[in-house]
Design a protein around this motif. Sequence first.
Motif, mmCIF file in Angstrom:
data_model
loop_
_atom_site.group_PDB
_atom_site.id
_atom_site.type_symbol
_atom_site.label_atom_id
_atom_site.label_comp_id
_atom_site.label_asym_id
_atom_site.label_seq_id
_atom_site.Cartn_x
_atom_site.Cartn_y
_atom_site.Cartn_z
ATOM 1 N N ALA A 211 0.801 -1.230 0.000
ATOM 2 C CA ALA A 211 0.000 0.000 0.000
ATOM 3 C C ALA A 211 0.831 1.277 0.000
ATOM 4 N N SER A 212 2.140 1.177 -0.227
ATOM 5 C CA SER A 212 2.983 2.373 -0.114
ATOM 6 C C SER A 212 3.217 3.008 -1.488
ATOM 7 N N TRP A 213 2.752 4.250 -1.662
ATOM 8 C CA TRP A 213 3.052 4.998 -2.885
ATOM 9 C C TRP A 213 4.425 5.613 -2.702
ATOM 10 N N ARG A 214 5.260 5.493 -3.721
ATOM 11 C CA ARG A 214 6.633 5.992 -3.632
ATOM 12 C C ARG A 214 6.704 7.353 -4.323
ATOM 13 N N ARG A 215 6.669 8.393 -3.503
ATOM 14 C CA ARG A 215 6.593 9.749 -4.038
ATOM 15 C C ARG A 215 7.997 10.323 -4.212
ATOM 16 N N GLY A 216 8.397 10.539 -5.448
ATOM 17 C CA GLY A 216 9.733 11.063 -5.726
ATOM 18 C C GLY A 216 9.663 12.240 -6.675
ATOM 19 N N LEU A 217 10.660 13.092 -6.605
ATOM 20 C CA LEU A 217 10.725 14.276 -7.453
ATOM 21 C C LEU A 217 11.929 14.142 -8.371
ATOM 22 N N HIS A 218 11.651 14.003 -9.661
ATOM 23 C CA HIS A 218 12.736 13.992 -10.646
ATOM 24 C C HIS A 218 13.007 15.435 -11.025
ATOM 25 N N LEU A 219 14.198 15.876 -10.722
ATOM 26 C CA LEU A 219 14.599 17.267 -10.992
ATOM 27 C C LEU A 219 15.888 17.193 -11.780
ATOM 28 N N SER A 220 15.880 17.733 -12.990
ATOM 29 C CA SER A 220 17.101 17.659 -13.787
ATOM 30 C C SER A 220 17.379 18.995 -14.468
ATOM 31 N N TYR A 221 18.649 19.161 -14.792
ATOM 32 C CA TYR A 221 19.160 20.409 -15.376
ATOM 33 C C TYR A 221 19.886 20.073 -16.678
ATOM 34 N N LEU A 222 19.902 21.046 -17.584
ATOM 35 C CA LEU A 222 20.421 20.795 -18.926
ATOM 36 C C LEU A 222 21.225 22.005 -19.408
ATOM 37 N N VAL A 223 22.253 21.752 -20.210
ATOM 38 C CA VAL A 223 22.969 22.879 -20.812
ATOM 39 C C VAL A 223 21.956 23.772 -21.526
ATOM 40 N N GLY A 224 22.174 25.085 -21.433
ATOM 41 C CA GLY A 224 21.130 26.032 -21.817
ATOM 42 C C GLY A 224 20.905 26.207 -23.304
ATOM 43 N N TRP A 225 21.700 25.542 -24.138
ATOM 44 C CA TRP A 225 21.527 25.691 -25.590
ATOM 45 C C TRP A 225 20.806 24.509 -26.205
ATOM 46 N N LEU A 226 20.417 23.557 -25.363
ATOM 47 C CA LEU A 226 19.775 22.347 -25.867
ATOM 48 C C LEU A 226 18.301 22.380 -25.474
ATOM 49 N N ARG A 227 17.430 21.796 -26.272
ATOM 50 C CA ARG A 227 15.998 21.870 -25.976
ATOM 51 C C ARG A 227 15.648 20.982 -24.778
ATOM 52 N N THR A 228 14.870 21.550 -23.864
ATOM 53 C CA THR A 228 14.527 20.829 -22.630
ATOM 54 C C THR A 228 13.363 19.863 -22.873
ATOM 55 N N GLU A 229 13.294 18.838 -22.017
ATOM 56 C CA GLU A 229 12.210 17.853 -22.168
ATOM 57 C C GLU A 229 10.856 18.516 -21.966
ATOM 58 N N GLU A 230 10.741 19.303 -20.885
ATOM 59 C CA GLU A 230 9.494 20.045 -20.699
ATOM 60 C C GLU A 230 9.692 21.457 -21.237
ATOM 61 N N ASN A 231 8.656 21.963 -21.908
ATOM 62 C CA ASN A 231 8.704 23.351 -22.365
ATOM 63 C C ASN A 231 8.365 24.214 -21.140
ATOM 64 N N ASN A 232 9.413 24.608 -20.441
ATOM 65 C CA ASN A 232 9.193 25.215 -19.117
ATOM 66 C C ASN A 232 8.589 26.609 -19.191
ATOM 67 N N VAL A 233 8.812 27.310 -20.306
ATOM 68 C CA VAL A 233 8.226 28.660 -20.428
ATOM 69 C C VAL A 233 6.710 28.570 -20.592
#
Length: 284
Positions: A211-233
């Motif tokens: 019954a345990s939900w495993r709550r995790g936060l994936h936080l990642s950073y990328l060189v600023g000239w490459l397109r990010t996975e999420e369109n953060n703007v």
Amino acid sequence: MPAELRRLPADKPIADLLAALDEDGAVVIEGLLDAATLALLNAEVDPALAAADPGMKHLNPAVAFFFGERTRHVAGLASKSRTFATDVMCHPTLLALCDALLLPACAEYVLNLGHLIDRGPGADAQLLHRDELVWVHVPRPAPTLQVASMIALCEFTAENGATRLVPGSHRWPWDRQPEPEEIAQAEMAAGSAVVYLGSLIHGGGANRSAASWRRGLHLSYLVGWLRTEENNVLATPPRIARELPERAQRLLGYGVHDAIAKLGGYCGMVGLRDPIELLREGAL
Ligand SMILES: [Fe+2]
């Protein structure tokens, strides 16, 4: 004996964390978030998580298979949690690691993805993968382009699916697969994190708990000239971004990537201006 990850307290010098990352490609940072920050973050994401549907529509069947049907997702966290946008995304330890690991290959790095992953009982293990395979067109070998972390927002145990990582695999040929004994599991207390390089093999563990939900936060950073996975703007539009500190705005991709000093150019302009200035002037 399964492989082990190095574990260092969050107040260790950055050089020690970097040495572990250089050697193993991953390190567990114990106590990255203090109890107050953790509690605030969890409370702020609770409504979005409660509304998340494990059967959500994904981009395509491959993405749906990768995450499975027993996982709740909340992406675009900077627009949903101010604590995430200020105290987690801008955490000085994470940014110091990114300064050392990403700035050699860019003028400025940005948030790649702030993505809450809540894996429920019965969730299968994720395929082991390297995050940097997202950018498959980049010729290899390449400098480090992405630095990732999984922050435990509840206790991570072997039973509830603590992230599996393969220490040293950042140095392997890209077609080598790990043997079972080469895989470590990032068991850790809530508030701790495992930081890993984008070239390291890893994946979410199977949640075999009742019954345990495993709550995790994936936080990642990328060189600023490459397109990010999420369109953060788009995920954190100007009406929200303008209330955040400039460092957070820059991490969300509002700033230009300025490589003029290296005889390069600008990326990310609006009307030939830096969008950060336009935000400040109220023009965005
Ligand atoms: Fe991953």
